[in-house]
Structures are given as C-alpha cells and as structure tokens.
Design a protein around this motif. Structure first.
Motif, short mmCIF file in Angstrom:
data_model
loop_
_atom_site.label_atom_id
_atom_site.label_comp_id
_atom_site.label_asym_id
_atom_site.label_seq_id
_atom_site.Cartn_x
_atom_site.Cartn_y
_atom_site.Cartn_z
N TYR A 1 7.58 0.95 -6.47
CA TYR A 1 6.24 1.40 -6.06
C TYR A 1 5.66 2.20 -7.21
O TYR A 1 6.16 3.28 -7.56
CB TYR A 1 6.30 2.24 -4.79
CG TYR A 1 4.95 2.44 -4.15
CD1 TYR A 1 4.54 1.63 -3.09
CD2 TYR A 1 4.06 3.40 -4.63
CE1 TYR A 1 3.29 1.78 -2.51
CE2 TYR A 1 2.81 3.55 -4.07
CZ TYR A 1 2.44 2.75 -3.01
OH TYR A 1 1.18 2.89 -2.45
N GLU B 1 2.67 4.27 -8.69
CA GLU B 1 1.49 5.02 -8.27
C GLU B 1 0.47 5.08 -9.39
O GLU B 1 0.78 5.39 -10.53
CB GLU B 1 1.87 6.43 -7.84
CG GLU B 1 2.76 6.47 -6.61
CD GLU B 1 3.04 7.89 -6.13
OE1 GLU B 1 2.30 8.81 -6.56
OE2 GLU B 1 3.97 8.07 -5.34
N PRO C 1 -4.54 6.43 -4.74
CA PRO C 1 -3.73 5.49 -3.95
C PRO C 1 -4.25 4.05 -3.96
O PRO C 1 -3.46 3.10 -3.88
CB PRO C 1 -3.77 6.09 -2.54
CG PRO C 1 -3.98 7.55 -2.77
CD PRO C 1 -4.88 7.64 -3.96
N GLN C 2 -5.57 3.87 -4.05
CA GLN C 2 -6.12 2.50 -4.05
C GLN C 2 -5.67 1.69 -5.26
O GLN C 2 -5.76 0.46 -5.25
CB GLN C 2 -7.65 2.53 -4.01
CG GLN C 2 -8.24 3.14 -2.75
CD GLN C 2 -8.58 4.61 -2.96
OE1 GLN C 2 -7.81 5.35 -3.57
NE2 GLN C 2 -9.74 5.02 -2.46
N GLU D 1 -4.65 -3.25 0.19
CA GLU D 1 -4.52 -1.97 0.86
C GLU D 1 -3.50 -2.01 1.99
O GLU D 1 -2.69 -1.09 2.15
CB GLU D 1 -5.89 -1.53 1.40
CG GLU D 1 -5.91 -0.11 1.92
CD GLU D 1 -7.32 0.36 2.24
OE1 GLU D 1 -7.46 1.48 2.77
OE2 GLU D 1 -8.28 -0.38 1.95
N ALA D 2 -3.51 -3.09 2.79
CA ALA D 2 -2.56 -3.20 3.90
C ALA D 2 -1.12 -3.29 3.39
O ALA D 2 -0.20 -2.72 3.99
CB ALA D 2 -2.89 -4.41 4.76
N SER E 1 0.02 0.18 2.14
CA SER E 1 0.29 1.07 3.27
C SER E 1 1.66 0.75 3.88
O SER E 1 2.44 1.66 4.20
CB SER E 1 -0.82 0.92 4.31
OG SER E 1 -0.55 1.73 5.44
N LYS E 2 1.95 -0.54 4.03
CA LYS E 2 3.23 -0.94 4.62
C LYS E 2 4.40 -0.50 3.74
O LYS E 2 5.38 0.08 4.24
CB LYS E 2 3.28 -2.45 4.80
CG LYS E 2 4.63 -2.95 5.31
CD LYS E 2 4.65 -4.46 5.45
CE LYS E 2 6.03 -4.95 5.92
NZ LYS E 2 6.07 -6.42 6.09
N ARG F 1 4.49 1.84 1.44
CA ARG F 1 4.61 3.31 1.41
C ARG F 1 5.41 3.79 2.62
O ARG F 1 6.27 4.66 2.51
CB ARG F 1 3.22 3.96 1.40
CG ARG F 1 2.62 4.17 0.02
CD ARG F 1 1.45 5.14 0.06
NE ARG F 1 0.34 4.63 0.85
CZ ARG F 1 -0.71 3.98 0.34
NH1 ARG F 1 -0.76 3.72 -0.96
NH2 ARG F 1 -1.69 3.57 1.12
N ALA F 2 5.09 3.21 3.79
CA ALA F 2 5.79 3.61 5.01
C ALA F 2 7.27 3.24 4.94
O ALA F 2 8.14 4.02 5.33
CB ALA F 2 5.13 2.96 6.22
#
Length: 252
Positions: free
Chosen positions: A192, A194, A198-199, A218-219, A222-223, A225-226
């Motif tokens: 990941y 950075e 974040p975008q 974006e989706a 988000s996934k 990151r979680a």
C-alpha cells in the motif's frame, strides 16, 4: 496508478499525466470540473513538472515495466505499508535471499535476467537509507519467516537482517504468528503506497504471471486500507516481533 502519473477519481477531467501541466492549469481544470477538494488540488499542483528520469529508468529495457513503475511510486511515496504471507518484503531482503528467490522462478530466468532483477531490487532498497526515508511498515506472517529460501545460512542471515532493519526509526516490523486468534485476509500479499493525499494512494498486487497489478479506484483503496488495518491488528507489537524473529534465528 495513483501517482506520479495518475487518475484522480474525485477530480474528473484531471486525467493523464499531471506532470505535463502547469500548477495553475491543474487548478483551473479542477474547478472547471467541479472539484473543490483543496488538499487534492494542491497535491496535484505540487506534482506538476517534477517528473524526472530517476535511477529506475535505466532498467526499463531490462525488467518488467511494472517494476520500473513500482520503484518510481516508492520513490515518491509519503509512506509505505506492506503485508506478506509467504515472502520477506522486497525492501528488506538480503542479497543472498533475493538471489535464491530469483533462481527459483518458474520458468527459470537467464543469469543476466537474474542480475538485472537483483540490482534493481537492491537499488529499490536504497529508499530506506536515504536522508528522508518514508515511514515503512511491514506485516509479515510467521510462515514467511520459516520458508528457508537458500538454506539455513541464508535464512539465518535474512532473519538477522530483519531484526537489524527493525531498529531503524522509520521502519516498523510486525509479525503475525501461527497462533494468532484471527486472520482477516485470504493470504494475498500486497503493498500500500501512500500518496500526498488519500485519493492518490496506490495498491500494488503481485500476480502469478510475474507482473504487478496497480489499483487506485477509491472503493479499492478503501477496501485494502481496511484489510491492512485489520491484518495489523492481529500482529505482534514491534518489540515482541523483534524478539520473535530473534528466537527463530537462534533455532536455525
């Protein structure tokens, strides 16, 4: 990819390579397309005109282009987080360990291909030793620590190198032991990267055919990151992880 050449999903119309535009042009286009996220706009503006021919360009004809792009992404990253289940992170591998991995590739690589891959990987590692290194967090499963690529001597040297690298102030190393009470992922390893906002983050996945896959929707961000946050939550603390690796080293 997220950056330096990226698509900005929340700023439609700002597609393509931002480095080819002026800062004022970026601001103008952003507002024309109703993008009012000032942090994103200024991050894009700051990236204009900065694309340079870094060391990675020397390898464009010698390693897969995705690896060249990955090196450039890492160079510009604000922070790096990786999760690996069966391998040691590339930026933390010893020369002997990396060589053993390349020699085991199927189908086999020619010797000159191995050397190109090896020197490219070692130059990538310079990122963690430059004067302004990005924060680097590596979450490694115990399985990766026990794989033993290259034999006991190489494996012992690799584990010692991990403990040494974990002492650096910008490097955080966390181990997921076999006894962890939960495991929130299917076992897929990923990086990941950075960006300045974040975008502009990017997820890098390895594929079975040897190429890198980059995700920046974006989706998707988000996934992952979680998933990364959940994976880190079941890992040992940094000091415990260092002790854990030290015990494994003594057992070899």
């Amino acid at each position: 990819m997220g950056f330096p050449s990226f698509r900005a999903p929340s700023c439609r119309g700002c597609s393509g390579s931002i480095t080819e535009l002026s800062a004022e042009r970026v601001r103008s286009v952003a507002h024309t397309y109703d993008c009012f996220d000032e942090r994103l706009i200024e991050a894009l503006a700051a990236m204009t005109g900065r694309r340079t021919r870094g060391w990675w360009e020397e390898y464009r004809d010698h390693v897969p282009v995705a690896l060249v792009d990955l090196a450039e992404l890492e160079h510009h990253a604000a922070a790096l987080r990786v999760a690996l289940m069966l391998h040691i992170p590339a930026l933390l591998q010893t020369t002997d360990h990396a060589r053993a991995l390349f020699q085991a590739v199927v189908p086999p690589m020619r010797q000159y291909e191995i050397e190109h891959r090896l020197t490219h990987r070692l130059k990538r590692q310079g990122l963690l030793h430059r004067p302004d290194p990005p924060p680097y967090t590596a979450i490694i499963h115990e399985a990766a620590l026990r794989m033993g690529f290259g034999g006991p001597v190489v494996a012992r040297g690799q584990l010692k190198h991990l403990t040494d690298m974990s002492e650096l102030p910008h490097v955080t190393l966390r181990v997921i032991p076999f006894g962890a009470d939960h495991f929130p992922t299917t076992g897929q390893s990923f990086d990941y990267v950075e960006g300045p906002v974040p975008q502009l983050d990017t997820v890098q996945l390895d594929s079975h055919h040897g190429a890198c896959e980059f995700l920046d929707a974006e989706a998707q961000l988000s996934k992952y990151r979680a998933v990364l946050n959940s994976t880190e939550s079941c890992a040992l603390a940094p000091a415990e992880s260092r002790d854990f690796i030290h015990r494994l080293t003594q057992d070899l």
